[in-house]
Design an enzyme around this catalytic site. Structure first.
Site, short mmCIF file in Angstrom:
data_model
loop_
_atom_site.label_atom_id
_atom_site.label_comp_id
_atom_site.label_asym_id
_atom_site.label_seq_id
_atom_site.Cartn_x
_atom_site.Cartn_y
_atom_site.Cartn_z
N LYS A 1 0.86 -1.19 0.00
CA LYS A 1 0.00 0.00 0.00
C LYS A 1 0.88 1.22 0.00
O LYS A 1 1.99 1.19 0.52
CB LYS A 1 -0.88 0.01 1.25
N SER B 1 -8.26 -5.84 -10.68
CA SER B 1 -6.91 -5.34 -10.92
C SER B 1 -6.02 -6.48 -11.42
O SER B 1 -5.20 -6.31 -12.33
CB SER B 1 -6.29 -4.79 -9.63
N1 GLU Z 1 -7.29 0.08 -3.23
C1 GLU Z 1 -8.05 -1.11 -3.47
C2 GLU Z 1 -8.07 -1.99 -2.22
O1 GLU Z 1 -7.90 -1.52 -1.12
C3 GLU Z 1 -7.60 -1.84 -4.72
C4 GLU Z 1 -6.19 -2.35 -4.70
C5 GLU Z 1 -5.71 -2.88 -6.02
O2 GLU Z 1 -6.48 -2.96 -6.94
O3 GLU Z 1 -4.53 -3.22 -6.09
O4 GLU Z 1 -8.35 -3.15 -2.29
#
Ligand code: GLU
Length: 425
Positions: free
Chosen positions: A102, A359
């Site tokens: 993250k 994704s």
């Molecule tokens: N930000 C999104 C999550 O917390 C998507 C993360 C992603 O697609 O890598 O799951």
């Protein structure tokens, strides 16, 4: 208690329930790598401002690090560590071959011009470029980041590496290597799970009252999908506040209104009918975010930020089921209180995993340079979400525990298997 500590406690609790090898728990409680960067940005007024940014690479046991980047004034390292850890578990719950990471920048992006936002994003990318890549670490959108920001990251990264590298980020626009269905994937995945969870209740969608906190990508899409399936969305809110319409909100109009006014809170006035915004003849009122959480309803969807329902307000929540489209919206105390009160909580690492799942599909399509039609994405997502729900439910039944613990246990089994096979523990 910090969000990270709360996450570690959940891990410990799951490990205890499943009597897991202590080394597995220790391993997974420490992020592999923590990157902290200073991001100098030339502002429009000619002055240079330094922003602080992070990227936490929690685990790549099961594949490249994966997870979003958030832009928010309250971002901090502990929060990013927690979110990165949750990503590792999330990818394992839905069994996709990716790890957890993250990122974040301490900034209120609404205070920046578009040009400043681009310069900041490119400078951050340059700082983390040595550590990311299509087979190393793949960022994505999160709170306040979107396809445009992903495009700048992919472009900057490709420029630095002197080669096209679309797969370095996901959540890109369709014309730049994005996947059909990615925008609504978090919400769609949540709705698939919600339907499985409520299948046996025998309640018709039109009799199901839904309240949604957060009207960004996840919340607004969830409202739209549920409305199209006949559910009665009665309240929505964003960071400024919300609206409640007893008869139901006309979601498509509310989205349009938010686009025009900046906040859904502006989409009605007390006691008056705003026919442009809401259902014909409906009486709607403005409410605060606190009031929204305490409304009478069947389903409460949390799609804003972490720690929204806490020990302070958990007793006032009237929903029978909570769907966590945000990451970490309940704190530990709230979790205990709601479990005791018999409220079903579909936990974040399952409920919002549709985003990272699509994704993953986007990244696969980038690697193949071959793109799927929307129905293929939709069907593949449905299959993964339904299967994951079944695994989580089975684990929570087996150990007579909550769905959250069921999800952590499901993920932990998969992570521990890899650690053992690779002789890491
Ligand atoms: N930000 C999104 C999550 O917390 C998507 C993360 C992603 O697609 O890598 O799951």
């Amino acid at each position: 208690m910090s969000f990270f500590q709360n996450t570690l406690d959940l891990i410990e609790k799951a490990a205890d329930i499943m009597k897991l090898d202590g080394d597995v728990q220790t391993m997974i409680s420490h992020p592999n790598r923590i990157i902290q960067v200073s991001i100098p940005v030339k502002m429009d007024n000619g002055q240079t401002r330094i922003f602080e940014g992070f990227r936490v690479q929690h685990s790549n046991l099961r594949g490249p690090y994966k997870g979003g980047i958030r832009y928010h004034q309250d971002v901090n390292m502990e929060e990013v560590k927690a979110l990165a850890t949750l990503m590792t578990f999330k990818c394992a719950v839905v069994d996709i071959p990716l790890g957890g990471g993250k990122g974040g920048i301490i900034v209120n992006p609404k205070e920046l011009s578009n040009a400043e936002l681009e310069r900041m994003t490119r400078a951050y990318t340059a700082q983390i470029a040595p550590f990311i890549g299509p087979d190393i670490d793949i960022p994505a959108p999160d709170v306040n980041t979107d396809g445009q920001i992903m495009t700048w990251i992919a472009d900057e990264y490709s420029r630095i590496k002197q080669r096209p590298a679309l797969g370095v980020v996901t959540g890109k626009p369709l014309f730049f290597g994005g996947s059909l269905g990615r925008n609504r994937a978090t919400a769609q995945g949540g709705v698939f799970v919600l339907k499985e969870a409520t299948k046996d209740l025998g309640k018709k969608p039109e009799d199901t009252r839904v309240v949604i906190q957060g009207f960004g990508n996840a919340g607004a899409h969830a409202a739209e999908i549920l409305e199209s399936e006949g559910y009665r969305v009665v309240a929505v809110s964003d960071s400024k506040g919300g609206i409640y319409c007893h008869e139901g909100i006309h979601v498509v109009r509310a989205i349009k209104c938010k686009e025009e006014t900046g906040s859904v809170h502006e989409c009605t006035v007390v006691g008056k009918k705003f026919d442009y915004h809401v259902e014909e003849g409906a009486v709607c009122e403005r409410i605060t975010n606190e009031q929204l959480l305490e409304l009478e309803c069947d389903i409460l969807i949390l799609s804003a930020l972490e720690n929204q329902v806490t020990g302070k307000n958990a007793h006032q929540v009237k929903a029978k089921l909570i769907l966590e489209l945000a990451n970490g919206p309940l704190d530990a105390e709230a979790d205990t209180i709601l479990a005791e009160r018999g409220v079903t909580v579909i936990p974040d690492i399952l409920a919002n995993a549709g985003g990272v799942t699509v994704s993953y599909f986007e990244w696969v399509q980038n690697q193949m340079n071959y793109y799927w039609p929307e129905d293929e994405v939709h069907e593949r997502l449905q299959k993964i979400m339904v299967q994951s729900w079944e695994h989580v439910k089975a684990a929570s039944d087996k150990y007579s525990t909550t769905l959250r613990m069921g999800a952590f246990i499901t993920a932990f089994e998969r992570l521990a298997e890899v650690m053992k096979a690779r002789s890491i523990v």
